[in-house]
Design a protein around this motif. Structure first.
Motif, short mmCIF file in Angstrom:
data_model
loop_
_atom_site.label_atom_id
_atom_site.label_comp_id
_atom_site.label_asym_id
_atom_site.label_seq_id
_atom_site.Cartn_x
_atom_site.Cartn_y
_atom_site.Cartn_z
N TYR A 1 0.84 -1.20 0.00
CA TYR A 1 0.00 0.00 0.00
C TYR A 1 0.87 1.25 0.00
O TYR A 1 0.63 2.20 -0.76
CB TYR A 1 -0.93 -0.02 1.21
CG TYR A 1 -2.00 1.04 1.19
CD1 TYR A 1 -3.10 0.94 0.35
CD2 TYR A 1 -1.92 2.15 2.03
CE1 TYR A 1 -4.08 1.90 0.33
CE2 TYR A 1 -2.91 3.12 2.02
CZ TYR A 1 -3.99 3.00 1.17
OH TYR A 1 -4.97 3.97 1.16
N ILE A 2 1.90 1.25 0.84
CA ILE A 2 2.82 2.41 0.88
C ILE A 2 3.55 2.54 -0.45
O ILE A 2 3.72 3.65 -0.97
CB ILE A 2 3.81 2.25 2.04
CG1 ILE A 2 3.06 2.23 3.38
CG2 ILE A 2 4.83 3.39 2.04
CD1 ILE A 2 3.92 1.82 4.56
N PHE A 3 3.99 1.42 -0.99
CA PHE A 3 4.62 1.41 -2.31
C PHE A 3 3.69 2.04 -3.34
O PHE A 3 4.10 2.86 -4.18
CB PHE A 3 4.99 -0.04 -2.65
CG PHE A 3 5.05 -0.41 -4.10
CD1 PHE A 3 5.78 0.32 -5.02
CD2 PHE A 3 4.39 -1.56 -4.54
CE1 PHE A 3 5.84 -0.07 -6.35
CE2 PHE A 3 4.44 -1.95 -5.86
CZ PHE A 3 5.17 -1.20 -6.77
N SER A 4 2.40 1.71 -3.28
CA SER A 4 1.43 2.24 -4.23
C SER A 4 1.20 3.74 -4.03
O SER A 4 0.95 4.47 -5.00
CB SER A 4 0.11 1.48 -4.13
OG SER A 4 -0.82 1.93 -5.08
N VAL A 5 1.26 4.19 -2.79
CA VAL A 5 1.13 5.63 -2.53
C VAL A 5 2.23 6.39 -3.27
O VAL A 5 1.98 7.42 -3.92
CB VAL A 5 1.20 5.92 -1.02
CG1 VAL A 5 1.34 7.41 -0.75
CG2 VAL A 5 -0.06 5.39 -0.32
N ILE A 6 3.45 5.90 -3.18
CA ILE A 6 4.56 6.55 -3.88
C ILE A 6 4.38 6.43 -5.39
O ILE A 6 4.56 7.40 -6.13
CB ILE A 6 5.90 5.91 -3.45
CG1 ILE A 6 6.15 6.16 -1.96
CG2 ILE A 6 7.05 6.48 -4.29
CD1 ILE A 6 7.37 5.43 -1.42
N LYS A 7 3.98 5.25 -5.84
CA LYS A 7 3.86 5.01 -7.27
C LYS A 7 2.81 5.91 -7.91
O LYS A 7 3.05 6.51 -8.97
CB LYS A 7 3.52 3.53 -7.52
CG LYS A 7 3.38 3.18 -8.99
CD LYS A 7 3.36 1.68 -9.23
CE LYS A 7 2.12 1.02 -8.72
NZ LYS A 7 2.03 -0.40 -9.16
N THR A 8 1.65 6.01 -7.28
CA THR A 8 0.57 6.80 -7.89
C THR A 8 0.86 8.29 -7.85
O THR A 8 0.37 9.05 -8.69
CB THR A 8 -0.77 6.52 -7.20
OG1 THR A 8 -0.65 6.77 -5.81
CG2 THR A 8 -1.23 5.11 -7.44
N HIS A 9 1.69 8.73 -6.88
CA HIS A 9 1.99 10.15 -6.75
C HIS A 9 3.46 10.45 -7.06
O HIS A 9 4.07 11.34 -6.48
CB HIS A 9 1.59 10.64 -5.36
CG HIS A 9 0.11 10.69 -5.17
ND1 HIS A 9 -0.64 9.56 -4.91
CD2 HIS A 9 -0.77 11.71 -5.26
CE1 HIS A 9 -1.92 9.90 -4.83
NE2 HIS A 9 -2.03 11.18 -5.04
N ARG A 10 3.98 9.69 -7.98
CA ARG A 10 5.39 9.80 -8.35
C ARG A 10 5.77 11.18 -8.85
O ARG A 10 6.93 11.60 -8.73
CB ARG A 10 5.71 8.76 -9.44
CG ARG A 10 4.98 9.02 -10.76
CD ARG A 10 5.14 7.90 -11.77
NE ARG A 10 4.41 6.71 -11.38
CZ ARG A 10 4.26 5.65 -12.18
NH1 ARG A 10 4.83 5.64 -13.38
NH2 ARG A 10 3.57 4.61 -11.80
N SER A 11 4.80 11.89 -9.45
CA SER A 11 5.10 13.20 -10.02
C SER A 11 4.79 14.34 -9.08
O SER A 11 5.02 15.51 -9.41
CB SER A 11 4.31 13.39 -11.33
OG SER A 11 2.91 13.37 -11.06
#
Length: 533
Positions: free
Chosen positions: A283-293
């Motif tokens: 989930y934390i990984f996905s938080v970073i991934k979706t807001h990478r920009s």
């Protein structure tokens, strides 16, 4: 022995070696199901993967995640419920997780847990021998014909006459393929291979026992991906003359977009639903991934400081319990990755932390939780029994006091903590060690007293990428995270690892590429899979 020894359906090609024991699961029925599933659902799978990229493009352009307006009616309709708990899944107060390697299969089934999450995904390296060999182990275990002898001569066997935990299999996510199988010249979805091999072999035995087949569904990002799984279940049950609704699935809410579609995911799978699970690292990984920009509001501190009690994680878990119980579904808590050791001081600290974590989950309304080691089963059971007593679950605890909106789910900026050099070094060291283990055939790696899986490497490389990409200043040293700093830390941390530097070269190279690339790559396991035989 090659694939010509198998009775292959027309259009199916297998490019890997077939050992004699593999024929027990590479049956004609299994292979026919794989072919029919691929031909019917591969175009839809590609559409769903394309939809992920389209949403990411919109997020990069400034759009924000929110609850879907087009599915508001589903969320506001209080009349629908999921299917009642399936046989063997009524009581899930403690679930042990682990890969389907032979020794670990026996240990999990002897653990005393209510459920074993038999992991063909994050805790498993998807080498051909593991993919098919894991299915053989599952079949052998249900026949009670499984044993294992270690190199040291230690024997492992199932305890006689004891009831086994209910097996729930986690197949690979929709983004993964099985490169050793082609249908009509196209590579096949790893999800469908894992599902079909289990359903047609060990799953048949589970049906006879009245306790399955059951699945954990990973990495979904939308309710439409859940709809795809439901369509797969319906098709497979019809093809195999299995009563509709026999298959049940628990969905891992381990991606940020899925947190905004929990009710819709339950709705899509409602006749096949067994609940939702709240994870952590993915989930934390996905938080970073979706807001990478995005900028500084999305910078997370050292991963050890991003606990389940920080505001955005707390909102996510509270909403998950509220959502599940509103719809009559199980809510399953997150992983305790601690491994008991011979260090009594470390054990005492670890057990205290697990006790606190599981007590919080049970008090919040979860119906059960995960542990990664059989040595933690009793403690998890104890913490949930203090709340559940003799009741199998607490689905009746509706948690109507919970009011979580998009603002709370998106409140990452209020996460307390620091970005430190120690955190950077931990990400580098653990990430490289795990990738080396994964490439070596072991997807469940004991590192620094924790049982780590692929989510560990994903969050480790993602944090390094995020800190580097945005030039974060380390709170403890005042140094800016630059490519030069990351390269130096990688060199220094690899030098501390056992063996020669050459032993770590492949994992170091892959981790470095993923952590320092200009463009963020969605999954580390995709290029890693290309390196497997």
């Amino acid at each position: 022995m090659d694939s010509t020894a198998l009775d292959l359906p027309e259009g199916l090609e297998i490019t890997a070696e077939i050992t004699p024991e593999f024929t027990s699961v590479l049956t004609r029925e299994a292979l026919e199901l794989i072919v029919s599933l691929h031909r019917k659902f591969e175009p839809v799978r590609q559409e769903r993967l394309a939809a992920r990229k389209e949403r990411q493009t919109r997020l990069d352009a400034g759009e924000e995640l929110d609850f879907l307006e087009e599915t508001r009616a589903i969320r506001e309709d209080d009349s629908w419920q999921v299917a009642p708990p399936a046989p063997g899944l009524e009581d899930r107060r403690v679930e042990v997780t682990g890969p389907t390697y032979r020794k670990m299969t026996i240990n999990a089934l002897n653990s005393g847990a209510k459920v074993w999450l038999a992991d063909q995904e994050d805790a498993n390296t998807p080498a051909w021998d593991s993919v098919v060999g894991g299915q053989v182990n599952l079949l052998d275990s249900l026949k009670r014909e499984i044993d294992f002898v270690s190199e040291q001569g230690k024997e492992y066997r199932l305890r006689p006459d004891e009831e086994l935990p209910t097996i729930v299999v986690r197949p690979r996510g929709w983004h993964m393929v099985e490169k050793h199988m082609l249908v009509d010249g196209e590579v096949v979805s790893g999800s469908l291979v894992d599902f079909a091999l289990y359903l047609t072999t060990a799953g048949r035995l589970q049906i006879e026992k009245g306790r399955g087949p059951y699945f954990y569904l990973p990495k979904m990002e939308s309710h439409l991906e859940a709809r795809l799984w439901n369509d797969v279940f319906v098709h497979a049950q019809e093809a195999l003359d299995i009563p509709r609704g026999t298959i049940r699935a628990t969905c891992l809410i381990e991606t940020y977009p899925a947190a905004f579609e929990m009710e819709e995911i339950l709705y899509e799978l409602r006749e096949h639903s067994a609940g939702l699970n709240a994870g952590r690292w993915d989930y934390i990984f996905s938080v970073i991934k979706t807001h990478r920009s995005k900028g500084e509001d999305w910078i997370l501190p050292d991963r050890s400081q991003v606990t389940m009690t920080v505001p955005f994680m707390r909102a996510y878990t509270e909403l998950l319990v509220r959502t599940c119980h509103k719809r009559g579904a199980h809510a399953i808590g997150g992983m305790s990755a601690f491994i008991p050791s011979k260090d009594e001081t470390a054990n005492e600290k670890a057990f205290d932390q697990v006790r606190s974590d599981k007590s919080r989950e049970a008090g919040d309304g979860f119906d059960g939780s995960w542990v990664a080691h059989p040595g933690m089963v009793d403690l998890c059971r104890e913490m949930f029994t203090e709340v559940l007593g003799d009741q199998p679950n607490q689905i009746d605890n509706k948690r109507e006091d919970v009011q979580v909106g998009a603002e709370q789910l998106l409140d990452v900026k209020s996460t307390p903590g620091q970005v430190t050099e120690a955190g950077l070094r931990a990400n580098v060291s653990v990430g490289i060690q795990y990738v080396a283990s994964w490439l070596g055939g072991n997807g469940a790696a004991a590192i620094n007293g924790l049982m780590e899986d692929a989510a560990t490497a994903e969050i480790s490389r993602s944090q390094v990428w995020q800190w580097l990409h945005f030039g974060v200043i380390l709170d403890d040293t005042g140094e800016k995270v630059t490519k030069e700093l990351v390269d130096r830390v990688i060199e220094e941390e690899v030098a501390k690892l056992p063996g020669e530097a050459a032993d770590w070269e492949t994992s170091r190279k892959l981790f470095t590429e993923m952590a320092t690339a200009d463009e963020y790559q969605d999954f580390l396991t995709i290029p890693a899979y290309e390196l497997l035989g």
